[in-house]
Motif scaffolding. Structure first.
Motif, PDB file in Angstrom:
ATOM      1  N   ARG A  68      -6.382 -10.460  -0.768  1.00 55.15           N
ATOM      2  CA  ARG A  68      -6.619 -10.119   0.370  1.00 55.15           C
ATOM      3  C   ARG A  68      -6.293  -9.894   1.227  1.00 55.15           C
TER       4      ARG A  68
ATOM      5  N   VAL B  38       4.488  -2.324   6.676  1.00 57.17           N
ATOM      6  CA  VAL B  38       3.229  -3.031   6.426  1.00 57.17           C
ATOM      7  C   VAL B  38       1.954  -2.801   6.945  1.00 57.17           C
ATOM      8  N   THR B  39       1.279  -3.239   5.586  1.00 53.82           N
ATOM      9  CA  THR B  39      -0.548  -1.787   6.183  1.00 53.82           C
ATOM     10  C   THR B  39      -1.133  -3.237   5.899  1.00 53.82           C
ATOM     11  N   PRO B  40      -2.618  -3.590   6.727  1.00 55.35           N
ATOM     12  CA  PRO B  40      -3.650  -4.361   5.934  1.00 55.35           C
ATOM     13  C   PRO B  40      -3.468  -4.395   4.657  1.00 55.35           C
ATOM     14  N   ALA B  41      -3.586  -3.778   4.100  1.00 55.85           N
ATOM     15  CA  ALA B  41      -3.425  -3.906   2.464  1.00 55.85           C
ATOM     16  C   ALA B  41      -2.709  -5.519   1.779  1.00 55.85           C
ATOM     17  N   GLY B  42      -1.537  -5.156   2.568  1.00 57.20           N
ATOM     18  CA  GLY B  42      -0.067  -5.698   2.301  1.00 57.20           C
ATOM     19  C   GLY B  42       0.828  -4.594   2.752  1.00 57.20           C
ATOM     20  N   GLN B  43       2.143  -5.426   2.118  1.00 59.50           N
ATOM     21  CA  GLN B  43       3.475  -5.054   2.007  1.00 59.50           C
ATOM     22  C   GLN B  43       3.700  -3.928   1.017  1.00 59.50           C
TER      23      GLN B  43
ATOM     24  N   SER C 135      -2.250 -11.248   1.708  1.00 61.47           N
ATOM     25  CA  SER C 135      -1.760  -9.584   1.615  1.00 61.47           C
ATOM     26  C   SER C 135      -1.753  -8.722   3.322  1.00 61.47           C
ATOM     27  N   PHE C 136      -3.721  -9.001   4.146  1.00 59.28           N
ATOM     28  CA  PHE C 136      -3.796  -8.753   5.615  1.00 59.28           C
ATOM     29  C   PHE C 136      -2.486 -10.181   6.402  1.00 59.28           C
TER      30      PHE C 136
ATOM     31  N   MET D 194     -10.359  -1.095   6.040  1.00 56.73           N
ATOM     32  CA  MET D 194     -10.254  -0.323   7.745  1.00 56.73           C
ATOM     33  C   MET D 194     -10.888   0.668   8.022  1.00 56.73           C
TER      34      MET D 194
ATOM     35  N   LEU E  76     -11.889  -6.650  11.889  1.00 56.52           N
ATOM     36  CA  LEU E  76     -10.947  -6.383  10.049  1.00 56.52           C
ATOM     37  C   LEU E  76     -10.786  -7.483   9.295  1.00 56.52           C
TER      38      LEU E  76
ATOM     39  N   LEU F  42       4.080  -0.930  11.496  1.00 54.50           N
ATOM     40  CA  LEU F  42       2.715  -1.340  11.037  1.00 54.50           C
ATOM     41  C   LEU F  42       1.754  -0.308  11.391  1.00 54.50           C
TER      42      LEU F  42
ATOM     43  N   GLU G  56      10.820  -2.161   6.807  1.00 53.96           N
ATOM     44  CA  GLU G  56       9.536  -2.786   6.063  1.00 53.96           C
ATOM     45  C   GLU G  56       8.315  -2.059   6.897  1.00 53.96           C
TER      46      GLU G  56
ATOM     47  N   PRO H  90       0.368 -10.772   7.135  1.00 55.70           N
ATOM     48  CA  PRO H  90       1.024 -10.268   6.968  1.00 55.70           C
ATOM     49  C   PRO H  90       1.416  -9.098   9.275  1.00 55.70           C
ATOM     50  N   TYR H  91       0.342  -8.253   8.020  1.00 59.92           N
ATOM     51  CA  TYR H  91       0.532  -7.051   9.439  1.00 59.92           C
ATOM     52  C   TYR H  91      -0.401  -7.496  10.497  1.00 59.92           C
TER      53      TYR H  91
END
Lengths: 139, 288
Positions: B38, A9-14, B41-42, B144, B228, A78, A7, B44-45
């Protein structure tokens, strides 16, 4: 072949969620590879090229700073950003590299620590992008 | 009695305003969808990050310069608002919360400096002379690296011991109709305590490099994530607040138009009656 779940995962989504054969990642203390049923593991990641193999095909992606965690046969990355090599705009990356180099020489000349770290990070990202693009057969 | 023409003009004006507010409502709802996506999607991180932080701070690695608790003399407040107005009391609530905090800190004899994010916060505190750094016109399209810049700025001062504490003021997006202004302590980073409810077995990990070094790398990232997160919450909250505000405005316009129409009809009827009286009176006079 036994597989491990990957996996990214970034802040903008998986970006990735897939079962793969092997993952190779740029750890801060050196590149490491992870196969299925790896022991629990935690490492920081530096900006670089992440690659994984699935169905005899290797895919490359650029990742920037973050960390990776292995547990329960799952490896989770991550990271602040991640892009597939074949998605990368090579011209833009080259321009970014030139810009970062210019900024770096400027920062070094004026001895600005803050700008220097920023420029270095930008340069690393640009170089990693180009490397990922190259591995994917672009440019 | 106001003239017929005047009332008619007013009706036209109000109905045009209502068209604008209706359009703004629709734009806000479209933008809200983007902001919510947004946020989704944020999530899970942020969740996975918090989990890893918990794992690490449980260990002996909590001795970090970014976690150092000192006697608080100077406080950095990061106030996050939207760039644009016309969204009800959304920004006012955040600003008031920040003002209250400033007052509290100053009563305790601490010096407060401000980092304002978003035009509205900058405008609100422009005259206070406390603004150390302001970020304008970034709420529309922040990334970011914007959050990183803000976090690094305050972290650097913290490490130089120029400030002893950093607090983050923003509004949490609870639902479409409620956004709650909140305050969070960013620095010093407090170790996350694992809830006792979870089975106390923490799996053994291989750390590379050592946990302390990982923590050193992770903490700045943790700050970025928090900043963020605040910005994402505010940008979603702004659109939701604007949607509600514009919806209310459109309804109010409808009410005003209804009242004005009644007034218009009354005035018209009065004019007709007056004319009739004149005619009848004239006819009577001629008969005589």
């Amino acid at each position: 072949m036994a597989q491990i779940h990957l996996e990214v995962v970034t802040p903008a989504g998986q970006v990735v969620s897939d079962d793969v054969d092997i993952v190779t990642a740029p750890g801060t203390s050196g590149e490491f590879g992870v196969l299925a049923h790896h022991a629990n593991f935690l490492s920081t990641i530096k900006t670089g090229v992440l690659s994984f193999k699935k169905d005899r095909q290797i895919k490359y992606m650029m990742v920037s700073k973050g960390f990776a965690e292995v547990s329960d046969n799952t490896i989770t990355f991550l990271v602040e950003s991640a892009e597939y090599g074949y998605d990368i705009d090579v011209d833009r990356a080259i321009r970014a590299r030139e810009r970062a180099e210019r900024r770096l020489t400027q920062a070094l000349a004026h001895d600005e620590a803050m700008n220097r770290t920023l420029a270095e990070a930008a340069l690393q990202r640009a170089v990693a992008r180009l490397a990922a693009a190259q591995c994917s057969g672009k440019a | 009695m106001s003239g017929l023409k005047e009332v008619k003009n007013k009706i036209e004006g109000v109905s045009k305003t209502s068209q604008i507010t209706k359009a703004m409502n629709m734009v806000a709802s479209a933008k809200l969808r983007g902001a919510q996506m947004r946020m989704e999607s944020f999530r899970p991180y942020a969740e996975k990050f918090a989990k890893a932080m918990t794992k690490l701070s449980a260990g002996p690695s909590s001795d970090q310069p970014l976690m150092a608790v000192r006697e608080v003399k100077t406080v950095d407040l990061i106030v996050v608002t939207s760039d644009r107005g016309l969204c009800g009391s959304f920004n006012t609530n955040i600003v008031n919360k920040a003002k209250k905090l400033i007052e509290q800190h100053e009563q305790a004899g601490r010096t407060v400096t401000l980092i304002t994010v978003g035009n509205k916060a900058t405008q609100a505190f422009k005259r206070s002379g406390k603004i150390r750094q302001s970020y304008k016109d970034i709420m529309g399209s922040f990334q970011m690296f914007n959050a990183r810049e803000i976090a690094e700025d305050t972290a650097t001062l913290f490490l130089e011991q120029k400030i002893d504490r950093t607090e983050l003021v923003y509004a949490k997006f609870k639902s479409l109709s409620t956004q709650i202004p909140v305050q969070e302590t960013l620095l010093p980073v407090s170790p996350v305590v694992e809830e006792a409810g979870e089975n106390g077995v923490t799996a053994e990990y291989i750390y590379e490099p050592s946990p302390a070094e990982i923590m050193e790398n992770l903490l700045p990232l943790h700050l970025n994530v928090q900043v963020l997160h605040a910005m994402i919450e505010v940008s979603a909250g702004e659109q939701a607040a604007r949607m509600t505000a514009m919806d209310n405005a459109t309804t109010a316009c409808g009410d005003i138009i209804k009242d004005l129409k009644q007034l218009y009809n009354k005035a018209r009827q009065a004019a007709i009656t007056g004319d009739l009286m004149d005619i009848v009176g004239g006819a009577e006079a001629l008969k005589g």
